[in-house]
Scaffold this motif. Structure first.
Motif, PDB file in Angstrom:
ATOM      1  N   MET A 146       0.825  -1.206   0.000  1.00 45.51           N
ATOM      2  CA  MET A 146       0.000   0.000   0.000  1.00 45.51           C
ATOM      3  C   MET A 146       0.856   1.252   0.000  1.00 45.51           C
ATOM      4  O   MET A 146       1.930   1.301   0.603  1.00 45.51           O
ATOM      5  N   SER A 147       0.358   2.269  -0.700  1.00 48.31           N
ATOM      6  CA  SER A 147       0.971   3.592  -0.640  1.00 48.31           C
ATOM      7  C   SER A 147      -0.112   4.599  -0.288  1.00 48.31           C
ATOM      8  O   SER A 147      -1.287   4.415  -0.623  1.00 48.31           O
ATOM      9  N   GLY A 148       0.272   5.654   0.389  1.00 49.89           N
ATOM     10  CA  GLY A 148      -0.699   6.669   0.783  1.00 49.89           C
ATOM     11  C   GLY A 148      -0.030   7.809   1.498  1.00 49.89           C
ATOM     12  O   GLY A 148       1.140   7.710   1.892  1.00 49.89           O
ATOM     13  N   GLU A 149      -0.782   8.882   1.684  1.00 44.45           N
ATOM     14  CA  GLU A 149      -0.211  10.083   2.280  1.00 44.45           C
ATOM     15  C   GLU A 149      -0.492  10.212   3.769  1.00 44.45           C
ATOM     16  O   GLU A 149       0.125  11.007   4.443  1.00 44.45           O
ATOM     17  N   ASP A 150      -1.463   9.455   4.279  1.00 46.25           N
ATOM     18  CA  ASP A 150      -1.805   9.616   5.686  1.00 46.25           C
ATOM     19  C   ASP A 150      -2.319   8.313   6.270  1.00 46.25           C
ATOM     20  O   ASP A 150      -2.297   7.266   5.631  1.00 46.25           O
TER      21      ASP A 150
END
Length: 214
Positions: A146-150
């Protein structure tokens, strides 16, 4: 020969604004390279280019019936689901790539998860107490990339874990790369280096699992 199934939930893109989707595909490639050639059969399922049909009332009615009692239309309706379930049942490890989009699970991935919920295939019900359900995927391992900013991305990962947990999966790994728009190139490279290290650790765990099963 163990089988590892890679699930992609977003299409490949050159759109720089879709960085999260690009990163999750990069993470999957790294893990695939680490396990490829080690006696494993690799299967790819790209849900973005071939999204599964949505589950509806007709699907649920067909799935609830014994195979011999289904009509030709019901058998046809479940054919895709049968294929998806077979891939999972034949796989020892399922790798799900999922960027964080809109604080939720991408629609193709949600549809795929819905298609896996099959009585008599991925779960069974206690004959004396229908409220007691037994998941049949207890011998599988699920890895979420997974990738994400928060932290909202972690909520999405937890939702995926809960769905598989209800089907009996107890062995999970989460590899998450958190990027922010303000990260400079050095910070991004450092985060990717850390992510690669985690991915290689997961790959070693998978290899150890296969060695123990041999």
């Amino acid at each position: 020969m163990p089988q590892i199934l890679f699930i992609q939930s977003v299409p490949p893109t050159t759109n720089t604004r879709d960085e999260q989707g690009t990163i999750t595909r990069k993470m999957a490639r790294k893990l695939k390279e680490a396990v490829r050639g080690r006696g494993a059969h690799v299967v790819d399922r790209d849900l973005a280019t071939r999204p599964p049909c949505l589950v509806d009332a007709f699907w649920k009615d067909a799935a609830s019936r014994v195979a011999d009692e289904r009509t030709d239309d019901q058998k046809s309706r479940l054919r895709e689901s049968d294929e998806l379930v077979d891939e999972v049942m034949l796989s020892d490890v399922i790798v799900v790539s999922c960027p964080e989009y809109g604080y939720g699970t991408p629609a193709p991935l949600a549809a795929w998860l819905d298609n896996l919920v099959r009585p008599g295939c991925t779960y069974t019900v206690n004959e004396r107490n229908p409220e007691v359900v037994y998941g049949l995927l207890h011998n599988k391992k699920v890895v979420v990339l997974m990738s994400g900013e928060d932290d909202k991305a972690e909520e999405t990962a937890e939702a995926i874990r809960r769905r598989f947990s209800k089907l009996g999966v107890r062995n999970f790994d989460l590899v998450k790369m958190r990027l922010a728009p303000q990260d400079d190139p050095d910070i991004r490279q450092r985060k990717w280096d850390q992510t690669q290290t985690h991915i290689l650790s997961v790959a070693r765990g998978i290899q150890s699992r296969w060695n123990q099963a041999a």
